[in-house]
Design a protein around this motif. Structure first.
Motif, PDB file in Angstrom:
ATOM      1  N   LEU A 102     161.692  75.343  43.322  1.00 40.67           N
ATOM      2  CA  LEU A 102     161.042  76.374  44.122  1.00 40.67           C
ATOM      3  C   LEU A 102     161.955  77.555  44.430  1.00 40.67           C
ATOM      4  CD1 LEU A 102     158.812  74.269  46.539  1.00 40.67           C
ATOM      5  CD2 LEU A 102     158.295  75.199  44.286  1.00 40.67           C
ATOM      6  N   ARG A 103     163.235  77.417  44.165  1.00 41.15           N
ATOM      7  CA  ARG A 103     164.142  78.567  44.283  1.00 41.15           C
ATOM      8  C   ARG A 103     163.940  79.543  43.129  1.00 41.15           C
ATOM      9  NH1 ARG A 103     168.773  77.978  47.556  1.00 41.15           N
ATOM     10  NH2 ARG A 103     169.389  80.059  46.852  1.00 41.15           N
ATOM     11  N   PHE A 104     163.234  79.099  42.074  1.00 40.52           N
ATOM     12  CA  PHE A 104     163.055  79.931  40.898  1.00 40.52           C
ATOM     13  C   PHE A 104     161.595  80.210  40.569  1.00 40.52           C
ATOM     14  CE2 PHE A 104     167.151  77.833  40.533  1.00 40.52           C
ATOM     15  CZ  PHE A 104     167.981  78.905  40.277  1.00 40.52           C
ATOM     16  N   ALA A 105     160.672  79.463  41.146  1.00 41.18           N
ATOM     17  CA  ALA A 105     159.246  79.722  40.931  1.00 41.18           C
ATOM     18  C   ALA A 105     158.904  81.084  41.528  1.00 41.18           C
ATOM     19  CB  ALA A 105     158.406  78.625  41.580  1.00 41.18           C
ATOM     20  N   GLU A 106     158.088  81.851  40.814  1.00 41.26           N
ATOM     21  CA  GLU A 106     157.851  83.243  41.200  1.00 41.26           C
ATOM     22  C   GLU A 106     157.331  83.407  42.631  1.00 41.26           C
ATOM     23  OE1 GLU A 106     155.091  86.901  39.617  1.00 41.26           O
ATOM     24  OE2 GLU A 106     156.148  85.676  38.141  1.00 41.26           O
ATOM     25  N   PRO A 107     156.269  82.711  43.062  1.00 40.71           N
ATOM     26  CA  PRO A 107     155.790  82.980  44.429  1.00 40.71           C
ATOM     27  C   PRO A 107     156.717  82.458  45.514  1.00 40.71           C
ATOM     28  CG  PRO A 107     154.506  81.215  43.429  1.00 40.71           C
ATOM     29  CD  PRO A 107     155.406  81.760  42.355  1.00 40.71           C
ATOM     30  N   THR A 108     157.338  81.301  45.284  1.00 45.20           N
ATOM     31  CA  THR A 108     158.159  80.704  46.341  1.00 45.20           C
ATOM     32  C   THR A 108     159.526  81.360  46.441  1.00 45.20           C
ATOM     33  OG1 THR A 108     158.723  78.954  44.770  1.00 45.20           O
ATOM     34  CG2 THR A 108     156.995  78.482  46.371  1.00 45.20           C
ATOM     35  N   ALA A 109     160.106  81.776  45.330  1.00 48.51           N
ATOM     36  CA  ALA A 109     161.404  82.451  45.372  1.00 48.51           C
ATOM     37  C   ALA A 109     161.319  83.726  46.195  1.00 48.51           C
ATOM     38  CB  ALA A 109     161.893  82.751  43.961  1.00 48.51           C
ATOM     39  N   ALA A 110     160.251  84.486  45.994  1.00 48.16           N
ATOM     40  CA  ALA A 110     160.081  85.720  46.758  1.00 48.16           C
ATOM     41  C   ALA A 110     159.859  85.419  48.243  1.00 48.16           C
ATOM     42  CB  ALA A 110     158.900  86.519  46.194  1.00 48.16           C
ATOM     43  N   TRP A 111     159.112  84.363  48.533  1.00 46.49           N
ATOM     44  CA  TRP A 111     158.845  83.990  49.923  1.00 46.49           C
ATOM     45  C   TRP A 111     160.139  83.583  50.632  1.00 46.49           C
ATOM     46  CZ3 TRP A 111     159.381  79.496  52.827  1.00 46.49           C
ATOM     47  CH2 TRP A 111     158.667  79.430  54.026  1.00 46.49           C
ATOM     48  N   ALA A 130     163.215  84.511  49.940  1.00 49.08           N
ATOM     49  CA  ALA A 130     164.026  85.713  50.172  1.00 49.08           C
ATOM     50  C   ALA A 130     163.476  86.531  51.330  1.00 49.08           C
ATOM     51  CB  ALA A 130     164.069  86.555  48.899  1.00 49.08           C
ATOM     52  N   GLU A 131     162.157  86.631  51.406  1.00 45.73           N
ATOM     53  CA  GLU A 131     161.522  87.404  52.483  1.00 45.73           C
ATOM     54  C   GLU A 131     161.799  86.777  53.851  1.00 45.73           C
ATOM     55  OE1 GLU A 131     157.014  88.633  53.978  1.00 45.73           O
ATOM     56  OE2 GLU A 131     157.311  87.744  51.984  1.00 45.73           O
ATOM     57  N   GLN A 132     161.689  85.454  53.947  1.00 46.58           N
ATOM     58  CA  GLN A 132     161.911  84.792  55.249  1.00 46.58           C
ATOM     59  C   GLN A 132     163.378  84.825  55.644  1.00 46.58           C
ATOM     60  OE1 GLN A 132     158.980  84.563  56.381  1.00 46.58           O
ATOM     61  NE2 GLN A 132     158.175  84.700  54.278  1.00 46.58           N
ATOM     62  N   LEU A 168     168.062  75.896  53.773  1.00 49.49           N
ATOM     63  CA  LEU A 168     169.417  76.437  53.963  1.00 49.49           C
ATOM     64  C   LEU A 168     169.492  77.947  53.773  1.00 49.49           C
ATOM     65  CD1 LEU A 168     170.125  73.429  54.088  1.00 49.49           C
ATOM     66  CD2 LEU A 168     172.171  73.935  52.751  1.00 49.49           C
ATOM     67  N   PRO A 169     168.896  78.526  52.729  1.00 48.63           N
ATOM     68  CA  PRO A 169     168.994  79.988  52.618  1.00 48.63           C
ATOM     69  C   PRO A 169     168.250  80.738  53.717  1.00 48.63           C
ATOM     70  CG  PRO A 169     167.591  79.107  50.886  1.00 48.63           C
ATOM     71  CD  PRO A 169     168.262  77.943  51.540  1.00 48.63           C
ATOM     72  N   VAL A 170     167.268  80.108  54.348  1.00 51.90           N
ATOM     73  CA  VAL A 170     166.490  80.763  55.402  1.00 51.90           C
ATOM     74  C   VAL A 170     167.134  80.562  56.770  1.00 51.90           C
ATOM     75  CG1 VAL A 170     164.259  80.836  56.592  1.00 51.90           C
ATOM     76  CG2 VAL A 170     164.338  80.579  54.102  1.00 51.90           C
ATOM     77  N   LEU A 171     167.556  79.331  57.078  1.00 51.09           N
ATOM     78  CA  LEU A 171     168.041  78.994  58.418  1.00 51.09           C
ATOM     79  C   LEU A 171     169.561  78.904  58.519  1.00 51.09           C
ATOM     80  CD1 LEU A 171     165.464  76.197  59.351  1.00 51.09           C
ATOM     81  CD2 LEU A 171     165.290  78.669  59.731  1.00 51.09           C
ATOM     82  N   GLY A 172     170.239  78.858  57.382  1.00 46.99           N
ATOM     83  CA  GLY A 172     171.688  78.709  57.392  1.00 46.99           C
ATOM     84  C   GLY A 172     172.109  77.281  57.109  1.00 46.99           C
ATOM     85  N   LEU A 216     155.000  78.093  53.386  1.00 50.63           N
ATOM     86  CA  LEU A 216     155.378  78.185  51.972  1.00 50.63           C
ATOM     87  C   LEU A 216     154.136  78.291  51.094  1.00 50.63           C
ATOM     88  CD1 LEU A 216     157.887  77.829  49.965  1.00 50.63           C
ATOM     89  CD2 LEU A 216     157.099  75.463  49.761  1.00 50.63           C
ATOM     90  N   PRO A 217     154.067  79.289  50.204  1.00 48.83           N
ATOM     91  CA  PRO A 217     152.903  79.410  49.328  1.00 48.83           C
ATOM     92  C   PRO A 217     152.949  78.393  48.194  1.00 48.83           C
ATOM     93  CG  PRO A 217     154.501  81.101  48.789  1.00 48.83           C
ATOM     94  CD  PRO A 217     155.040  80.383  50.000  1.00 48.83           C
ATOM     95  N   GLY A 218     151.798  78.114  47.622  1.00 51.12           N
ATOM     96  CA  GLY A 218     151.744  77.266  46.437  1.00 51.12           C
ATOM     97  C   GLY A 218     151.890  78.112  45.181  1.00 51.12           C
ATOM     98  N   GLY A 219     151.679  77.471  44.050  1.00 51.94           N
ATOM     99  CA  GLY A 219     151.723  78.199  42.793  1.00 51.94           C
ATOM    100  C   GLY A 219     153.034  78.035  42.065  1.00 51.94           C
ATOM    101  N   GLY A 220     153.087  78.611  40.881  1.00 53.23           N
ATOM    102  CA  GLY A 220     154.268  78.497  40.033  1.00 53.23           C
ATOM    103  C   GLY A 220     154.166  77.300  39.118  1.00 53.23           C
ATOM    104  N   ASP A 221     154.762  77.383  37.961  1.00 58.41           N
ATOM    105  CA  ASP A 221     154.759  76.261  37.038  1.00 58.41           C
ATOM    106  C   ASP A 221     156.187  75.929  36.647  1.00 58.41           C
ATOM    107  OD1 ASP A 221     155.195  77.294  33.900  1.00 58.41           O
ATOM    108  OD2 ASP A 221     154.545  78.851  35.297  1.00 58.41           O
ATOM    109  N   ALA A 222     156.396  74.682  36.249  1.00 56.59           N
ATOM    110  CA  ALA A 222     157.758  74.211  35.996  1.00 56.59           C
ATOM    111  C   ALA A 222     158.415  74.954  34.837  1.00 56.59           C
ATOM    112  CB  ALA A 222     157.748  72.715  35.733  1.00 56.59           C
TER     113      ALA A 222
END
Length: 303
Positions: A131-140, A142-144, A194-198, A253-259
């Motif tokens: 999910l660090r690399f899936a398109e919808p979740t990676a952007a989410w 970074a945004e949070q 970790l990237p969101v909360l530290g 967290l949004p869904g979506g993305g494929d492996a």
């Protein structure tokens, strides 16, 4: 004068199981910046079949590892973590960049060996937390992380691999059966929190039903989080949710993305790190930190 395109990176694949067949091999074979330089497997028939399916060469045996490393600029792994770790250290010593699966290892010593080998050889590394690399979740994520002001978070990663009626190729994995949800899906949850909360400053863990593990975490931001991890839940209980609560309200967290698409993005990250020398945030040092936290949680449950 135009700059000529960079030469494709030769990436070898170690592993022939379901993850290699369904994700890594298709993503590598179809990536425009990559040449799939070969497939290594512990079972010759599986290596031959997967290599033939993608028009590359099969390698087997211990000597085959060195032959594939010599034919590659980088290697991707689809192996059990404690098989992956020593081979990754060996690959780094041979000068190959590393695209590793999570967890890097199930011991801190094993993960540290890989991280130190990568540092010595000055090779790039990426750990594939999906999910660090899936398109919808990676952007989410970074945004949070940029938004900040989070008070608390809840993450639930609950699988039903072993429930009656469940059908998953991954249920046959001995290491997943042995180590449970903590080690298999724990890296996914931590790679988001970790990237969101530290980083984690305090950790408490307790055993739940079946293989379930509950974590309570305190982070450097001051926020806290709770995490539930399992692979052996009933079918009706399965699902993944991540919810953040803070000054900006509630974010889910949004869904979506494929492996396969996510793995291609991880390949892009490795290409960039290899060509620029700038470490990716989800590199082997991050993988080591995940292993440290999971080992701490495992020890807390046992005690």
């Amino acid at each position: 004068m135009t700059t000529p395109p960079a030469a494709p990176l030769r990436i070898g694949l170690l592993g022939t199981g379901p993850w290699a067949r369904n994700t890594q091999a298709p993503a590598l074979a179809s990536h425009p910046g990559v040449v799939l330089s070969g497939v290594w497997g512990r079972r010759p028939e599986a290596a031959n079949a997967l290599a033939a399916a993608h028009g590359t060469k099969a390698y087997t045996g211990d000597a085959g590892v060195d032959e594939l490393l010599a034919a590659s600029d980088a290697v991707a792994f689809a192996l059990p973590p404690d098989v992956q770790a020593p081979l990754a250290a060996r690959a780094a010593a041979a000068g190959c960049h590393l695209l590793m699966d999570k967890p890097v290892a199930t011991t801190v010593a094993g993960a540290r060996e890989v991280a130190e080998a990568a540092d010595r050889a000055q090779v790039a590394s990426v750990v594939f937390c999906t999910l660090r690399f899936a398109e919808p979740t990676a952007a989410w994520i970074a945004e949070q992380a940029a938004r900040g002001g989070w008070f608390t978070a809840r993450a639930e990663w609950i699988g039903a691999l072993y429930a009656p009626g469940a059908e998953s190729e991954y249920a046959a994995s001995p290491w997943r059966r042995d180590k449970g949800g903590l080690w298999d899906v724990g890296p996914h949850a931590l790679s988001i929190l970790l990237p969101v909360l530290g980083d984690v400053t305090e950790l408490t863990a307790a055993r739940g039903p079946a293989d379930a593990t509950h974590l309570i975490l305190r982070h450097t931001s001051g926020a806290s989080s709770t995490v539930t991890l399992a692979l052996d839940a009933p079918l009706g209980a399965a699902g993944t949710e991540v919810e953040l609560r803070g000054e900006a309200g509630v974010a889910t967290l949004p869904g979506g993305g494929d492996a396969v698409g996510s793995f291609r993005a991880a390949v892009d990250a490795l290409l960039d790190a290899a060509r620029t020398g700038v470490p990716h945030p989800c590199d082997v040092r991050f993988g080591l930190r995940l292993t440290e936290l999971l080992a701490e949680a495992e020890a807390a449950v046992r005690s």
